[in-house]
Design a protein around this motif. Structure first.
Motif, PDB file in Angstrom:
ATOM      1  N   ASN A  52      25.980  46.267 -81.276  1.00 42.08           N
ATOM      2  CA  ASN A  52      26.284  46.700 -82.815  1.00 42.08           C
ATOM      3  C   ASN A  52      27.280  48.035 -82.400  1.00 42.08           C
ATOM      4  N   THR A  53      28.663  48.002 -81.656  1.00 42.55           N
ATOM      5  CA  THR A  53      29.463  48.613 -81.735  1.00 42.55           C
ATOM      6  C   THR A  53      29.697  49.012 -82.864  1.00 42.55           C
ATOM      7  N   LEU A  54      30.431  47.950 -83.414  1.00 43.88           N
ATOM      8  CA  LEU A  54      31.030  47.822 -84.585  1.00 43.88           C
ATOM      9  C   LEU A  54      30.987  48.749 -85.567  1.00 43.88           C
ATOM     10  N   ASN A  55      29.216  48.329 -85.692  1.00 42.84           N
ATOM     11  CA  ASN A  55      28.999  49.181 -86.396  1.00 42.84           C
ATOM     12  C   ASN A  55      28.909  51.063 -87.406  1.00 42.84           C
ATOM     13  N   TYR A  56      29.315  51.643 -85.825  1.00 36.14           N
ATOM     14  CA  TYR A  56      29.799  53.072 -85.332  1.00 36.14           C
ATOM     15  C   TYR A  56      30.224  53.284 -86.108  1.00 36.14           C
TER      16      TYR A  56
ATOM     17  N   GLY B  88      35.934  50.600 -69.200  1.00 37.78           N
ATOM     18  CA  GLY B  88      36.569  49.822 -70.282  1.00 37.78           C
ATOM     19  C   GLY B  88      34.907  50.067 -70.783  1.00 37.78           C
ATOM     20  N   THR B  89      33.728  49.182 -70.111  1.00 41.63           N
ATOM     21  CA  THR B  89      32.306  50.020 -70.914  1.00 41.63           C
ATOM     22  C   THR B  89      32.130  51.533 -71.168  1.00 41.63           C
ATOM     23  N   ALA B  90      32.341  52.458 -70.582  1.00 44.25           N
ATOM     24  CA  ALA B  90      32.300  53.235 -71.008  1.00 44.25           C
ATOM     25  C   ALA B  90      33.086  53.851 -71.786  1.00 44.25           C
ATOM     26  N   ALA B  91      34.197  54.023 -71.965  1.00 41.65           N
ATOM     27  CA  ALA B  91      35.825  53.845 -72.557  1.00 41.65           C
ATOM     28  C   ALA B  91      35.161  54.047 -74.022  1.00 41.65           C
ATOM     29  N   ALA B  92      34.338  52.093 -74.235  1.00 38.27           N
ATOM     30  CA  ALA B  92      33.636  51.895 -75.490  1.00 38.27           C
ATOM     31  C   ALA B  92      32.368  52.756 -75.825  1.00 38.27           C
ATOM     32  N   GLY B  93      31.258  53.119 -75.215  1.00 43.13           N
ATOM     33  CA  GLY B  93      30.756  54.158 -74.966  1.00 43.13           C
ATOM     34  C   GLY B  93      31.121  55.159 -75.748  1.00 43.13           C
ATOM     35  N   VAL B  94      31.826  55.767 -75.162  1.00 36.96           N
ATOM     36  CA  VAL B  94      32.432  56.742 -75.645  1.00 36.96           C
ATOM     37  C   VAL B  94      32.909  57.167 -77.326  1.00 36.96           C
TER      38      VAL B  94
END
Length: 575
Positions: free
Chosen positions: A270-274, A356-362
């Motif tokens: 659901n990353t893009l919804n943010y 990369g995962t942490a970057a997307a989370g940030v």
């Protein structure tokens, strides 16, 4: 003059369309995020969306959880089935969020969706999610991921696990600086680097994140292909794990725990919804980005698990309690044991993948802070946190707040637990998240019902002329994307299963201590869930104290001031 009149007419029609959309899609009044809206800042398309989703989903979990799950459920076939179920649930949730994104077309994710679905009492559900996501869920995920990156960095530099020779029953406060505190500080350094480049430029941050996503896909593709090649070329040895499950009993608690860890591994769909404010044509692009990325991740996870099961010996899983943190390194050693340099190269690629995962989370975490501030969830500081820097066009204040809090989690909270705290943080984060995933799934059905009611009410109240003028608008609204109902039901039922069956635990006394305290062991097993509800209670207290009670007093004071001002402006009554 006619051109001016046409412009005025167009503006009025646009305003009317927006008002109708607000009444249909947002029964509660929704705040607008102060984010860049001009065309040059609409940087997300399908390719970016797929990369960002994959970058956020595939991370440290796929090189940590497979060993835990394999050891719990014993059977390789059951392992693959559970990962497939996780992919189906993630696809159902992803498609459900496409509909929510199409409806709202605004950043913030659940912060906005729960505000629309549950406007009363005073958007409580939206506030609870924002509090939990900002102070518990996202920091826990980011901290766990970066800690994993630091541990693999230690492995890359030194050629062995960072925790070798350290007792597992002590906290970090009693351990020497190296390697324990070295890895903690390194995790904070990684977080600082990620935060800085997200502060400086959105477009370049996306380029970096996309590059990390490509590295990630290459790394895990190599793992998958190498494992399948070993399975096919050395079947006489590789088939043993597939034909002989790990010895031991499996109970229902193993399946509930495994599903929660698997959903932690899939989290990020659901990353893009943010960040929909930065998405080009979200209604048309979101469905492709979400569905394609989840499909790729599911296939990748299945192949990687096949590779691990085919190469890593069973005794490494069943006899080593730390294999959850090093299964990828064990895998590389089994493939390239005679070449330490190649092993370190691949562990370095794992480090970049995890970063990369942490970057997307940030990225996504800062957008939730902005959305919460736009709803005035932070007394006195909401304006600063929702404002984007005019020079860099990035939410610098939100990113800075996130960095400070995550650093605190890594250095202090993470040091207060034993070294093997991955299961604690992942279970706690995911259980907390699924409380709101479940509420959002039900909220989607509520929004659908409210939308139908609003449409009927609008059509009933309009005269023939108004109905003709807005008929095309209503037609477009009813044709917008809807997730098939079975997928929405799967998503909701999965949430119900996770929330209920996570309380099912199986505790036994060890053979050397047959009279142990089972209640204490049960409490330890349920600790992540209890911590989750503890945070939820704190969130509820903050909502009532700082948002409901104080907000009510503030509104009353403002109303009193306005009433006095109006009375002072009234003309004098001579009678």
């Amino acid at each position: 003059m006619s051109v001016i009149n046409d412009d005025i007419t167009t503006t009025n029609e646009s305003r009317m369309d927006n008002e109708i959309r607000e009444s249909i899609y947002a029964p509660s009044r929704m705040s607008v995020i102060e984010s860049p809206q001009d065309k040059q800042n609409k940087i997300l398309g399908v390719a970016y969306g797929i990369g960002l989703n994959i970058n956020n989903v595939i991370g440290s979990e796929i090189v940590t959880t497979p060993g835990i799950i394999w050891n719990m459920v014993k059977s390789p076939g059951t392992v693959l089935l559970l990962w497939l179920i996780g992919g189906i649930v993630s696809m159902a949730g992803s498609l459900s969020y496409v509909e929510l994104g199409v409806i709202h077309k605004i950043s913030g994710g659940e912060t906005k969706y729960l505000q629309t679905a549950y406007p009363k009492p005073k958007i409580l559900m939206s506030y609870l999610f924002s509090f939990m996501h900002i102070f518990a869920i996202r920091p826990g995920i980011i901290s766990a991921v970066l800690q994993s990156a630091a541990q693999y960095s230690w492995f890359t530099i030194n050629g062995h696990r960072y925790d070798e020779g350290i007792k597992q029953d002590t906290t970090g406060w009693n351990l020497p600086f190296s390697p324990f505190w070295f890895t903690k500080i390194l995790a904070v350094v990684y977080l600082l680097i990620i935060t800085i480049y997200h502060m400086i430029n959105n477009r370049w941050a996306n380029y970096i994140n996309q590059s990390l996503a490509v590295i990630k896909l290459i790394t895990y593709s190599i793992i998958a292909l190498a494992g399948i090649y070993r399975l096919a070329s050395n079947w006489s040895v590789s088939r043993f794990n597939w034909e002989h499950p790990i010895n031991g009993d499996t109970n229902i608690s193993a399946y509930s725990s495994s599903i929660l860890l698997i959903m932690f591994s899939y989290d990020g769909w659901n990353t893009l919804n943010y960040s929909l404010d930065e998405f080009r044509k979200p209604g048309k692009k979101l469905i492709f980005s979400n569905s394609i990325s989840v499909g790729i991740v599911t296939l990748m996870y299945l192949l990687v698990n096949i590779a691990f099961i085919s190469v890593v010996p069973q005794e490494s899983i069943s006899n080593n309690n730390n294999i959850d943190e090093t299964i990828a390194a064990t895998f590389f050693y089994k493939l390239f044991g005679k070449s330490v340099g190649i092993v370190r190269l691949f562990t370095a690629l794992v480090v970049l993948s995890v970063i990369g995962t942490a970057a997307a989370g940030v990225w996504s975490g800062s957008r939730v802070i902005v959305a919460a501030a736009a709803s005035d969830f932070f007394p006195k500081y909401s304006k600063e946190l929702r404002t984007w820097n005019q020079y860099f066009n990035t939410p610098i204040n939100a990113l800075l707040l996130q960095f400070i809090w995550c650093s605190f989690i890594i250095l202090f909270v993470g040091s207060s637990f034993t070294i093997t705290s991955f299961t604690l943080f992942s279970t706690f984060s995911m259980y907390s998240y699924w409380i709101f995933y479940f509420a959002t799934g039900i909220g989607l059905l509520l929004i659908r019902r409210n939308k139908k009611n609003e449409l009927k009410k609008k059509q009933f109240d309009m005269n023939d002329k108004e109905l003709n003028e807005t008929s095309s608008l209503f037609s477009n609204l009813t044709r917008e994307y809807k997730v098939p109902l079975p997928f929405a039901i799967i998503f909701i039922l999965a949430g119900l299963f996770i929330l209920v069956f996570s309380f099912v635990v199986n505790v036994e006394c060890p053979k050397d201590k047959p009279n142990c305290d089972l209640r204490e062991k049960t409490a330890q097993q349920l600790a992540p869930i209890l911590i989750s509800y503890g945070f939820l209670f704190v969130a509820l207290t903050c909502w009532y104290t700082f948002y409901y009670w104080w907000g009510t007093i503030k509104d009353q004071r403002e109303a009193a001031v306005m009433r006095i001002a109006d009375e002072n402006e009234k003309p004098y009554d001579f009678n």
